[in-house]
Design a protein around this motif. Structure first.
Motif, PDB file in Angstrom:
ATOM      1  N   ILE A 178      84.024  61.340  46.523  1.00 49.12           N
ATOM      2  CA  ILE A 178      83.771  62.786  46.574  1.00 49.12           C
ATOM      3  C   ILE A 178      82.606  63.092  45.631  1.00 49.12           C
ATOM      4  O   ILE A 178      82.606  62.652  44.476  1.00 49.12           O
ATOM      5  N   GLY A 232      83.071  73.268  50.895  1.00 48.70           N
ATOM      6  CA  GLY A 232      83.517  71.889  51.068  1.00 48.70           C
ATOM      7  C   GLY A 232      84.944  71.654  50.597  1.00 48.70           C
ATOM      8  O   GLY A 232      85.567  70.646  50.947  1.00 48.70           O
ATOM      9  N   GLU A 233      85.492  72.589  49.821  1.00 52.23           N
ATOM     10  CA  GLU A 233      86.834  72.390  49.259  1.00 52.23           C
ATOM     11  C   GLU A 233      87.900  72.335  50.364  1.00 52.23           C
ATOM     12  O   GLU A 233      88.769  71.453  50.354  1.00 52.23           O
ATOM     13  N   ARG A 240      80.006  73.100  44.423  1.00 46.72           N
ATOM     14  CA  ARG A 240      80.384  72.644  45.761  1.00 46.72           C
ATOM     15  C   ARG A 240      80.880  71.200  45.701  1.00 46.72           C
ATOM     16  O   ARG A 240      80.613  70.488  44.724  1.00 46.72           O
ATOM     17  N   GLU A 295      81.849  67.619  48.364  1.00 53.08           N
ATOM     18  CA  GLU A 295      81.731  67.050  49.708  1.00 53.08           C
ATOM     19  C   GLU A 295      82.134  65.586  49.682  1.00 53.08           C
ATOM     20  O   GLU A 295      82.105  64.935  48.636  1.00 53.08           O
ATOM     21  N   GLU A 296      82.520  65.086  50.830  1.00 52.72           N
ATOM     22  CA  GLU A 296      82.850  63.675  50.993  1.00 52.72           C
ATOM     23  C   GLU A 296      81.551  62.876  50.853  1.00 52.72           C
ATOM     24  O   GLU A 296      80.501  63.313  51.323  1.00 52.72           O
ATOM     25  N   LEU A 331      88.089  69.055  52.250  1.00 48.95           N
ATOM     26  CA  LEU A 331      88.648  67.901  51.539  1.00 48.95           C
ATOM     27  C   LEU A 331      90.179  67.908  51.554  1.00 48.95           C
ATOM     28  O   LEU A 331      90.807  66.870  51.339  1.00 48.95           O
TER      29      LEU A 331
END
Ligand SMILES: Cc1cc2nc3c(=O)[nH]c(=O)nc-3n(C[C@H](O)[C@H](O)[C@H](O)COP(=O)(O)OP(=O)(O)OC[C@H]3O[C@@H](n4cnc5c(N)ncnc54)[C@H](O)[C@@H]3O)c2cc1C
Length: 400
Positions: free
Chosen positions: A289, A176-177, A281, A283-284, A180
């Motif tokens: 976030i 997920g990085e 991990r 995520e939006e 973003l």
């Protein structure tokens, strides 16, 4: 010297060490080109220019720089360490504007890659003949124009700042990085200028080094003026040592470690330390976030924040010299001989760093040297004065 004439030197990066190398070229009579990717010199230093250095003026300006600076520019009588901006405004900027440096300086030009004309990495192993082929530099300007220039000596002074380490556990990106993207900030924020971004909001701060400590300190101060400022500060170690040095001779650094300890002990309502946590991990999540943090025993917790500030260090770009014979350390990514010497010194404090000797800077690739903070790889004890010594040692070899 090649055929009785001075070799052309390509200096990659016009930070403090690249600038020192340019001055050494001027003094020794080597023709040089000083390439700087940013639109002005010291691009990296300017990106954290609001931060005050640990070391005082006297340790941040070399003898060589003093010889070339217009009179009276540096307040060497002050023990106070300068900010990065002050160092640029009073030293690196004025040096860059001297006609002798201007002649070789090319700003807004990024060196994309370096090779040997007509050779690949595995050619001429140990024959000594690689030095007969000029270096070939692929350059790109801000308008994406590409061209090639040549040199007989290359000094890679590109620093590490362009390549921040990822946020995720084990030094690889967290799932997920990448998605973003720019929502993760990776430089020490200038809270004077970006107060509205950080004030009254919740930030996940990751990292325990001096940069993260600086950000935590500044965000705690902001919290006093901007209610609702909240920092969740995730650090890998259960009991961080904050890089504290016994009887530290650098008061600015000692004070930072003291404040970090105080914040870790609950000294500010704005800062909450999450010790012994890594980022699993991110995520939006509904405009914010969500980050999943993992503790030592494998337990996980989820936090939702407005933004992430990742200050987990940086390592130099090895892609630049992929076609050259550079022997890198498997542990630190620094050039091998220097890295081994530094590992042998057992992580001594940066003030104890001693001259390592010119042969430590040599690579299997003749005429190619990695200097400055990049030469230290993952070792974070580099000081500017080490860089001045490296430049002197390399020019001692080139002039021999
Ligand atoms: C927050 C912070 C505080 C520090 N405090 C101190 C201190 O108190 N005392 C001390 O001695 N040291 C300190 N350091 C460590 C070190 O001295 C600095 O990092 C210093 O900037 C290193 O100088 P350099 O010339 O090696 O690299 P940099 O300053 O990183 O310069 C590299 C230059 O190369 C350019 N560049 C990068 N890639 C390319 C490319 N491909 N082509 C062309 N140009 C390129 C960059 O734009 C930059 O201008 C500090 C570091 C940081 C991050």
């Amino acid at each position: 010297m090649t055929d009785g004439r001075a070799a052309r030197v390509a200096i990659l990066g016009a930070g403090p060490i690249g600038m020192e190398a340019a001055l050494a070229c001027i003094e020794a009579g080597f023709p040089f080109t000083l390439y700087e990717a940013a639109d002005d010199v010291a691009g990296n230093l300017r990106s954290w220019g609001h931060v005050r250095l640990f070391t005082p003026w006297s340790m941040n300006v070399s003898e060589r720089m003093l010889r070339h600076l217009p009179d009276g520019v540096v307040p060497l009588d002050r023990d106070e360490p300068p900010t990065g901006h002050e160092l640029v405004e009073r030293v690196l900027g004025p040096l860059a504007r001297t006609s002798e440096v201007q002649e070789g300086l090319r700003t807004g030009v990024r060196v994309e890659a370096v090779s040997r004309e007509g050779l690949l990495k595995h050619h001429e192993i140990g024959t000594g003949r690689r030095g007969e082929h000029a270096f070939r530099l692929l350059l790109r300007d801000s308008g994406d124009r590409e061209w090639v220039e040549r040199a007989e000596v290359v000094l890679d002074c590109t620093g590490t700042h362009d390549r921040p380490n990822p946020l995720g556990d084990g030094g690889i990106p967290a799932p997920g990085e990448a998605a973003l993207g720019s929502r993760i900030t990776r430089t020490i924020p200038d809270l004077e200028r970006t107060r509205e971004v950080w004030g009254g909001r919740t930030t996940l701060l990751v990292g325990a080094g001096h940069s993260a400590q600086t950000a935590a300190r500044d965000l705690a101060s902001l919290g006093e003026a901007a209610p609702g400022t909240h920092v969740l500060w995730a650090v890998r170690n259960e009991v961080p040592d904050w890089g504290a040095v016994p009887d530290d001779p650098l008061p600015t650094r000692a004070e930072l470690a003291r404040v970090a300890r105080e914040l870790a002990d609950g000294g500010s309502p704005a800062v909450e330390l999450l010790a012994g946590r890594v980022v699993d991990r991110v995520e939006e999540a509904n405009g914010g976030i969500r980050a999943v943090l993992r503790g030592a025993g494998g337990s996980t917790e989820s936090v939702t924040v407005d933004q992430v500030l990742s200050l987990t260090g940086s390592v130099g770009d090895d892609r630049l010299y992929r076609q050259l014979q550079v022997h890198e350390c498997y542990a630190t990514s620094g050039p091998m001989k220097l890295a081994a010497a530094l590992l042998g010194s057992g992580g001594a404090d940066c003030l104890d760093s001693v001259r390592q000797g010119p042969e430590m800077l040599q690579n299997p690739e003749p005429g190619f040297f990695v200097l400055g903070v990049k030469s230290y790889g993952r070792n974070n004890t580099f000081l500017l004065r080490v860089g001045w010594e490296q430049v002197t040692e390399v020019f001692g070899m080139l002039e021999a």
